[in-house]
Design a protein around this motif. Structure first.
Motif, short mmCIF file in Angstrom:
data_model
loop_
_atom_site.label_atom_id
_atom_site.label_comp_id
_atom_site.label_asym_id
_atom_site.label_seq_id
_atom_site.Cartn_x
_atom_site.Cartn_y
_atom_site.Cartn_z
N GLN A 1 -2.59 13.07 10.48
CA GLN A 1 -3.34 11.84 10.22
C GLN A 1 -2.55 10.94 9.28
O GLN A 1 -1.66 11.40 8.56
CB GLN A 1 -4.70 12.16 9.57
N ALA A 2 -2.90 9.66 9.28
CA ALA A 2 -2.29 8.70 8.35
C ALA A 2 -3.40 7.89 7.72
O ALA A 2 -4.31 7.41 8.42
CB ALA A 2 -1.32 7.78 9.09
N LYS A 3 -3.34 7.74 6.38
CA LYS A 3 -4.35 6.94 5.71
C LYS A 3 -3.78 6.28 4.46
O LYS A 3 -2.84 6.79 3.83
CB LYS A 3 -5.56 7.79 5.34
N GLU A 4 -4.35 5.14 4.10
CA GLU A 4 -4.00 4.44 2.87
C GLU A 4 -4.59 5.20 1.69
O GLU A 4 -5.77 5.57 1.71
CB GLU A 4 -4.55 3.02 2.92
N VAL A 5 -3.77 5.44 0.65
CA VAL A 5 -4.26 6.18 -0.51
C VAL A 5 -4.15 5.41 -1.82
O VAL A 5 -4.71 5.84 -2.83
CB VAL A 5 -3.56 7.56 -0.65
N LYS B 1 0.83 -1.19 0.00
CA LYS B 1 0.00 0.00 0.00
C LYS B 1 0.88 1.26 0.00
O LYS B 1 2.00 1.25 0.51
CB LYS B 1 -0.89 0.05 1.25
N ILE B 2 0.34 2.34 -0.56
CA ILE B 2 0.92 3.67 -0.40
C ILE B 2 0.10 4.38 0.68
O ILE B 2 -1.14 4.40 0.62
CB ILE B 2 0.89 4.48 -1.70
N TRP B 3 0.80 4.94 1.67
CA TRP B 3 0.14 5.66 2.75
C TRP B 3 0.54 7.13 2.71
O TRP B 3 1.67 7.47 2.34
CB TRP B 3 0.53 5.07 4.11
N LEU B 4 -0.40 7.97 3.13
CA LEU B 4 -0.18 9.41 3.21
C LEU B 4 -0.24 9.82 4.67
O LEU B 4 -1.18 9.48 5.39
CB LEU B 4 -1.25 10.16 2.41
N PHE B 5 0.78 10.56 5.13
CA PHE B 5 0.80 11.16 6.46
C PHE B 5 0.64 12.65 6.23
O PHE B 5 1.45 13.27 5.54
CB PHE B 5 2.12 10.85 7.15
N TYR B 6 -0.42 13.26 6.77
CA TYR B 6 -0.74 14.64 6.40
C TYR B 6 -1.34 15.41 7.57
O TYR B 6 -1.87 14.84 8.52
CB TYR B 6 -1.72 14.65 5.23
N GLU B 7 -1.23 16.73 7.47
CA GLU B 7 -1.84 17.62 8.45
C GLU B 7 -3.23 18.00 7.96
O GLU B 7 -3.39 18.50 6.84
CB GLU B 7 -0.98 18.87 8.63
N ASP B 8 -4.25 17.77 8.79
CA ASP B 8 -5.61 18.08 8.37
C ASP B 8 -5.94 19.56 8.60
O ASP B 8 -5.09 20.35 9.05
CB ASP B 8 -6.63 17.16 9.07
N GLU B 9 -7.19 19.94 8.30
CA GLU B 9 -7.59 21.34 8.37
C GLU B 9 -7.55 21.90 9.79
O GLU B 9 -7.49 23.11 9.99
CB GLU B 9 -9.00 21.50 7.79
N VAL C 1 0.98 12.14 -8.27
CA VAL C 1 0.49 12.45 -6.92
C VAL C 1 0.25 13.95 -6.77
O VAL C 1 0.39 14.51 -5.69
CB VAL C 1 1.45 11.92 -5.83
N SER C 2 -0.12 14.60 -7.88
CA SER C 2 -0.47 16.02 -7.80
C SER C 2 -1.55 16.23 -6.77
O SER C 2 -1.56 17.24 -6.06
CB SER C 2 -0.94 16.52 -9.17
N ASN C 3 -2.49 15.29 -6.69
CA ASN C 3 -3.44 15.21 -5.58
C ASN C 3 -2.94 14.09 -4.68
O ASN C 3 -3.13 12.90 -5.00
CB ASN C 3 -4.85 14.92 -6.07
N PRO C 4 -2.27 14.40 -3.59
CA PRO C 4 -1.63 13.36 -2.78
C PRO C 4 -2.62 12.36 -2.18
O PRO C 4 -2.23 11.25 -1.82
CB PRO C 4 -0.91 14.15 -1.68
N HIS C 5 -3.88 12.73 -2.10
CA HIS C 5 -4.89 11.84 -1.53
C HIS C 5 -5.40 10.82 -2.56
O HIS C 5 -6.07 9.86 -2.18
CB HIS C 5 -6.07 12.66 -0.99
N HIS C 6 -5.04 11.03 -3.84
CA HIS C 6 -5.53 10.14 -4.89
C HIS C 6 -4.44 9.87 -5.94
O HIS C 6 -4.50 10.39 -7.06
CB HIS C 6 -6.78 10.72 -5.56
N PRO C 7 -3.41 9.08 -5.61
CA PRO C 7 -2.36 8.76 -6.58
C PRO C 7 -2.94 8.04 -7.80
O PRO C 7 -3.85 7.20 -7.68
CB PRO C 7 -1.42 7.83 -5.80
#
Length: 449
Positions: free
Chosen positions: A317-321, A304-312, A360-366
């Motif tokens: 947060q960490a989630k599978e993308v 899996k590819i996971w994203l670690f990101y700062e939310d609003e 990954v221009s949209n990192p939430h949707h590779p």
């Protein structure tokens, strides 16, 4: 000496560069907006590292020795990658250590004068001078007492530049050889500073989501302007020094893989929160954009590819993308590289030998945009800052590499035009009797100061 606490410098943009020889440093800001096409270097390097000016000239390859091949010892191999050079794509220098240590990863000191290289089995660190003559790195000394000085941290994974010091994430411990481990700090002149144990069931450190803590470690990377240090997790010496088919066939051994990421306060080196990321999350790649508050990792065992990101709300947060492929079919992600413009993520898969490129221009949707089978096995990828060149190597671990004809050991150079990879050179390290090439780092005679 306690953790580095120059808050003003740490909160500079992610493009901060620091150059140091004795703990003092000067900083200069350079954002992506001001970067020029002539700027090179690796995209996965520390934000505190002195940068190469112009294109990389050399690729340094940390190479595992193989019994019965050449002198059988670990080596630092230098490849010429200067455009137009008569020795382009050729080995121009080697230095043999005279021992095998399970050569793994390494990194430069912040001033780029030294290259520190780690041995996973011996827990030794080997230090080279790459400043005096970058084409011919000179061995300086080794650190042989990391385990004793650190209080039992074992298996140094690599080396990450901080101002005037280095951070060494480890994979194991001397007590039980599992993945419970620590981060270790040394000064640039190889003096031990301190050890930071990763939160575990026996030492939860007061972190959020403490019930998830497994104590395992692998990579460690910093986003200075957000005061975030991030770590991932792998497995301990009891597994990584055992043949993988044997590990895979042992249900208890398969339980001894990490499934977490840990967020730390970088200034204080205190862990803050544990995230569940099942399947051994490996390399961390922070985005470089000054407003891009996220990082990628990939999980080897679950593909899996996971994203670690700062939310609003300013929480991390960490989630599978993305799902890279079927691990049972050989899709086992082992290394990733994010382009300097944060638009393309390259994912290397070991068992099927394939590099996959994602938009990954949209990192939430590779979005998958290209696939290329580099070789019958594939491990590391190093990408140039301008995004035009990628280098690939083959060895994972001495006892985890494939056997027979599938055990290809190579370094290959490719160009990338935004659509596809095109091979420019290939070196067969078995034919050259050099060993098993693992980590690659860039060198040059032109380094900023």
């Amino acid at each position: 000496m306690g953790p580095y606490r120059n808050h003003a410098t740490d909160f500079m943009l992610n493009r901060t560069w620091c150059f140091s020889r004795s703990g003092l440093f000067a900083a200069a800001l350079l954002t992506l907006a001001s970067a020029t096409p002539a700027t090179a270097d690796e995209t996965c390097s520390s934000p505190y590292l002195a940068r190469i000016e112009g294109q990389e000239e050399f690729v340094y390859v940390w190479t595992l020795g193989e019994e019965g091949l050449g002198d059988g010892s670990d080596k630092l191999v230098t490849i010429d990658v200067k455009p137009g050079s008569p020795t382009y794509g050729k080995v121009i220098h080697t230095h043999s250590l005279g021992s095998r240590n399970e050569a793994h990863h390494g990194g430069f000191t912040d001033d780029r004068r030294q290259l520190w290289l780690s041995g996973l089995e011996s827990s030794r660190i080997f230090i080279y001078d790459v400043h005096t003559d970058p084409a011919k790195p000179k061995f300086v000394k080794s650190i042989d007492d990391l385990v004793e000085k650190s209080g039992g941290a074992l298996g140094p994974h690599g080396v990450y530049a901080l101002p005037g010091r280095v951070l060494i994430p480890c994979l194991s411990n001397a007590q039980d050889k599992t993945g419970r481990t620590a981060l270790v700090e040394y000064t640039n002149d190889a003096q031990y500073i301190t050890t930071h144990w990763i939160p575990s069931p026996r030492d939860m450190r007061g972190v959020e989501n403490a019930e998830l803590a497994d104590g395992y470690g692998y990579d460690a990377r910093v986003l200075p302007r957000k005061n975030v240090l991030l770590t991932t997790s792998f497995t301990g010496l009891d597994n990584y020094m055992t043949a993988f088919p044997k590990v895979a066939a042992d249900p208890e051994a398969m339980k001894r893989f990490g499934g977490t990421m840990v967020q730390w306060d970088f200034h204080t080196r205190q862990p803050k929160k544990v995230f569940a990321v099942p399947g051994a999350p490996l390399e961390i790649r922070w985005a470089w954009g000054e407003k891009h508050n996220y990082a990628f990792t990939a999980t080897a065992l679950t593909s899996k590819i996971w994203l670690f990101y700062e939310d609003e709300k300013g929480n991390w947060q960490a989630k599978e993308v993305a799902h890279v492929g079927d691990p049972k079919g050989g899709v086992i992600p082992v290394d990733i590289s994010l382009s300097a413009d944060d638009k393309t993520l390259f994912v290397d898969s070991f068992a099927d030998g394939t590099c996959r490129a994602y938009d990954v221009s949209n990192p939430h949707h590779p979005m998958l945009i290209h696939e290329n089978q580099i070789g019958r096995q594939l491990n590391m990828v190093s990408q140039s800052w301008d995004g035009k060149r990628l280098y690939f190597s083959s060895s994972l671990l001495a006892k985890w590499d494939k056997e027979g004809t599938a055990n290809e050991q190579f370094v290959k150079g490719f160009t990338w035009d935004g659509r596809q990879l095109t091979k420019k050179f290939e070196l067969d390290f078995t034919e050259l009797k050099l060993g098993r090439p693992h980590h690659m780092l860039f060198g040059s005679t032109k380094v900023g100061n």
